[in-house]
Design a protein around this motif. Structure first.
Motif, short mmCIF file in Angstrom:
data_model
loop_
_atom_site.label_atom_id
_atom_site.label_comp_id
_atom_site.label_asym_id
_atom_site.label_seq_id
_atom_site.Cartn_x
_atom_site.Cartn_y
_atom_site.Cartn_z
N LEU A 148 0.82 -1.21 0.00
CA LEU A 148 0.00 0.00 0.00
C LEU A 148 0.86 1.27 0.00
O LEU A 148 0.40 2.33 -0.43
N THR A 149 2.09 1.16 0.49
CA THR A 149 2.96 2.33 0.53
C THR A 149 3.32 2.84 -0.86
O THR A 149 3.74 3.98 -1.02
N LEU A 150 3.14 2.01 -1.89
CA LEU A 150 3.47 2.41 -3.25
C LEU A 150 2.49 3.43 -3.80
O LEU A 150 2.87 4.36 -4.52
N ARG A 151 1.20 3.26 -3.49
CA ARG A 151 0.18 4.15 -4.04
C ARG A 151 -0.71 4.81 -2.98
O ARG A 151 -1.21 5.89 -3.19
N LYS A 152 -0.92 4.13 -1.87
CA LYS A 152 -1.80 4.64 -0.81
C LYS A 152 -1.09 4.57 0.54
O LYS A 152 -1.46 3.79 1.42
N PRO A 153 -0.05 5.35 0.73
CA PRO A 153 0.73 5.25 1.97
C PRO A 153 -0.08 5.56 3.22
O PRO A 153 0.20 5.02 4.29
N GLN A 154 -1.09 6.42 3.10
CA GLN A 154 -1.88 6.77 4.27
C GLN A 154 -2.63 5.55 4.80
O GLN A 154 -2.81 5.41 6.01
N ALA A 155 -3.05 4.66 3.92
CA ALA A 155 -3.78 3.47 4.35
C ALA A 155 -2.87 2.55 5.18
O ALA A 155 -3.30 1.99 6.20
N TRP A 156 -1.63 2.37 4.71
CA TRP A 156 -0.71 1.52 5.49
C TRP A 156 -0.34 2.20 6.80
O TRP A 156 -0.18 1.53 7.82
N ALA A 157 -0.22 3.52 6.79
CA ALA A 157 0.06 4.25 8.01
C ALA A 157 -1.07 4.07 9.02
O ALA A 157 -0.84 3.99 10.23
N ALA A 158 -2.31 3.98 8.53
CA ALA A 158 -3.45 3.76 9.42
C ALA A 158 -3.35 2.39 10.08
O ALA A 158 -3.68 2.23 11.26
N VAL A 159 -2.88 1.40 9.33
CA VAL A 159 -2.67 0.06 9.92
C VAL A 159 -1.62 0.12 11.01
O VAL A 159 -1.79 -0.43 12.11
N VAL A 160 -0.51 0.80 10.73
CA VAL A 160 0.56 0.94 11.72
C VAL A 160 0.05 1.65 12.97
O VAL A 160 0.34 1.25 14.10
N ALA A 161 -0.75 2.69 12.77
CA ALA A 161 -1.26 3.47 13.90
C ALA A 161 -2.25 2.69 14.75
O ALA A 161 -2.48 3.03 15.91
N SER A 162 -2.85 1.64 14.18
CA SER A 162 -3.81 0.84 14.94
C SER A 162 -3.14 -0.20 15.82
O SER A 162 -3.79 -0.78 16.70
N VAL A 163 -1.85 -0.44 15.61
CA VAL A 163 -1.14 -1.50 16.33
C VAL A 163 -1.15 -1.32 17.85
O VAL A 163 -1.44 -2.28 18.58
N PRO A 164 -0.84 -0.13 18.40
CA PRO A 164 -0.82 0.00 19.86
C PRO A 164 -2.16 -0.36 20.52
O PRO A 164 -2.19 -1.10 21.51
N THR A 165 -3.26 0.14 19.97
CA THR A 165 -4.57 -0.15 20.54
C THR A 165 -4.90 -1.63 20.41
O THR A 165 -5.41 -2.25 21.35
N ALA A 166 -4.62 -2.21 19.23
CA ALA A 166 -4.91 -3.62 19.02
C ALA A 166 -4.08 -4.51 19.95
O ALA A 166 -4.60 -5.46 20.54
N ALA A 167 -2.80 -4.19 20.10
CA ALA A 167 -1.94 -4.99 20.98
C ALA A 167 -2.39 -4.88 22.43
O ALA A 167 -2.39 -5.88 23.17
N LEU A 168 -2.79 -3.68 22.84
CA LEU A 168 -3.25 -3.49 24.22
C LEU A 168 -4.52 -4.29 24.48
O LEU A 168 -4.67 -4.92 25.53
N MET A 169 -5.43 -4.30 23.52
CA MET A 169 -6.65 -5.09 23.65
C MET A 169 -6.34 -6.57 23.82
O MET A 169 -6.91 -7.25 24.68
N SER A 170 -5.44 -7.07 23.01
CA SER A 170 -5.10 -8.49 23.04
C SER A 170 -4.43 -8.88 24.35
O SER A 170 -4.84 -9.84 25.02
N VAL A 171 -3.42 -8.13 24.76
CA VAL A 171 -2.66 -8.46 25.96
C VAL A 171 -3.53 -8.36 27.22
O VAL A 171 -3.57 -9.28 28.04
N LEU A 172 -4.23 -7.24 27.36
CA LEU A 172 -5.06 -7.04 28.55
C LEU A 172 -6.23 -8.02 28.58
O LEU A 172 -6.59 -8.54 29.65
N GLY A 173 -6.84 -8.26 27.42
CA GLY A 173 -7.97 -9.18 27.37
C GLY A 173 -7.58 -10.59 27.78
O GLY A 173 -8.27 -11.24 28.57
N LYS A 174 -6.48 -11.08 27.25
CA LYS A 174 -6.03 -12.43 27.59
C LYS A 174 -5.62 -12.53 29.06
O LYS A 174 -5.88 -13.52 29.73
N HIS A 175 -4.94 -11.49 29.55
CA HIS A 175 -4.50 -11.51 30.95
C HIS A 175 -5.68 -11.44 31.91
O HIS A 175 -5.71 -12.11 32.94
#
Length: 289
Positions: free
Chosen positions: A79-106
């Motif tokens: 996506l960085t080739l033509r739509k870099p903002q879309a891939w950046a949105a995926v990267v920006a979602s990582v902290p929230t997604a990781a926090l959900m997974s770790v806290l939920g499982k714990h």
């Protein structure tokens, strides 16, 4: 440009509704601690797991590999080739997604199907996991990526084409999430909760990418060479790992190749080309879409 209140409601309402309904059912059945012992939950798992056998085991094993963030992120890096903002949105979602997974499982500490059911009663593909079932981390990852990309590229899907792309993206994400039940790693409630939570995490990433310009420095500005080198190394590691993999070697190799191509493109892109990419990346769709 930020979203309107109506757009936020439209994109978040399905996930919030599903979480509310699922939470009510879980509380009615005695809470998360009793999730693995719930007869209805076990019946739903056995039905989906058994029905999935109409497709070969290698299909589900390869598909479930895409739910791993280490594999999915390089695959989406094209996506960085033509739509870099879309891939950046995926990267920006990582902290929230990781926090959900770790806290939920714990917090939940729910036993997985392999720790509760007899091994002969369901199909197990791959390693037998036994602990930290709720929610499904793979489902969080894939739905976060889907929401981040779709909400960035199709903020107002009014045309038939836009709606078809939205439906296709959600369907692919759902198939990858259900693969966790097909391989015997998760209960259906794990997948539903993970998918809904991941969708909200993806929307948070899309909001960060739309409201801030940090990603321009990283993907089309001076930071693009560092990002390109990182993606090249990431892709190379996946390619090397594919030689030692058994069932999902093709998925790892394809993802690694995508990472290498995207990384190399960032390395050789000139400043004027980067600026042009920014223009293409921010012109997400026609007003009629």
């Amino acid at each position: 440009m930020g979203w309107t209140a109506h757009q936020w409601q439209a994109w978040s309402f399905p996930a919030l509704t599903l979480l509310a309904m699922l939470g009510g059912v879980i509380l009615w059945d005695g809470g998360v601690a009793h999730l693995s012992a719930c007869p209805a939950q076990q019946m739903a798992f056995l039905a989906v797991n058994g029905g999935s056998t109409i497709l070969p085991a290698w299909f589900w094993y390869g598909l479930t590999g895409l739910g791993d963030a280490a594999v999915l992120m390089p695959a989406l890096a094209l996506l960085t080739l033509r739509k870099p903002q879309a891939w950046a949105a995926v990267v920006a979602s990582v902290p929230t997604a990781a926090l959900m997974s770790v806290l939920g499982k714990h917090w939940s500490a729910v036993a997985r199907p392999a720790a509760v059911l007899d091994a002969s009663s369901f199909t197990l593909i791959g390693e037998a996991l036994r602990y930290n079932s709720f929610p499904s981390g793979h489902s969080i990852t894939v739905f976060a990526a889907a929401a981040a990309v779709l909400a960035t590229l199709l903020p107002s899907p009014r045309t038939s084409r836009a709606r078809l792309l939205l439906a296709a993206g959600v369907t692919v994400a759902l198939m990858i999430a259900l693969s966790r039940v097909a391989v015997g790693a998760h209960w259906l409630a794990d997948v539903l909760a993970g998918g809904a939570g991941g969708w909200l995490a993806g929307l948070s990433g899309a909001a960060l990418a739309r409201r801030t310009g940090w990603w321009r420095w990283l993907l089309v500005g001076k930071g693009r060479q560092a990002a390109g080198a990182f993606l090249c190394v990431w892709g190379l590691l996946l390619l090397l790992q594919a030689h030692r993999a058994n069932g999902n070697a093709a998925i790892l190799a394809l993802s690694g190749l995508c990472g290498l191509v995207a990384g190399f493109a960032l390395l050789i892109r000139r400043p004027n080309q980067a600026a042009a990419g920014t223009c293409r990346g921010t012109s997400l769709q026609r007003p009629s879409d």
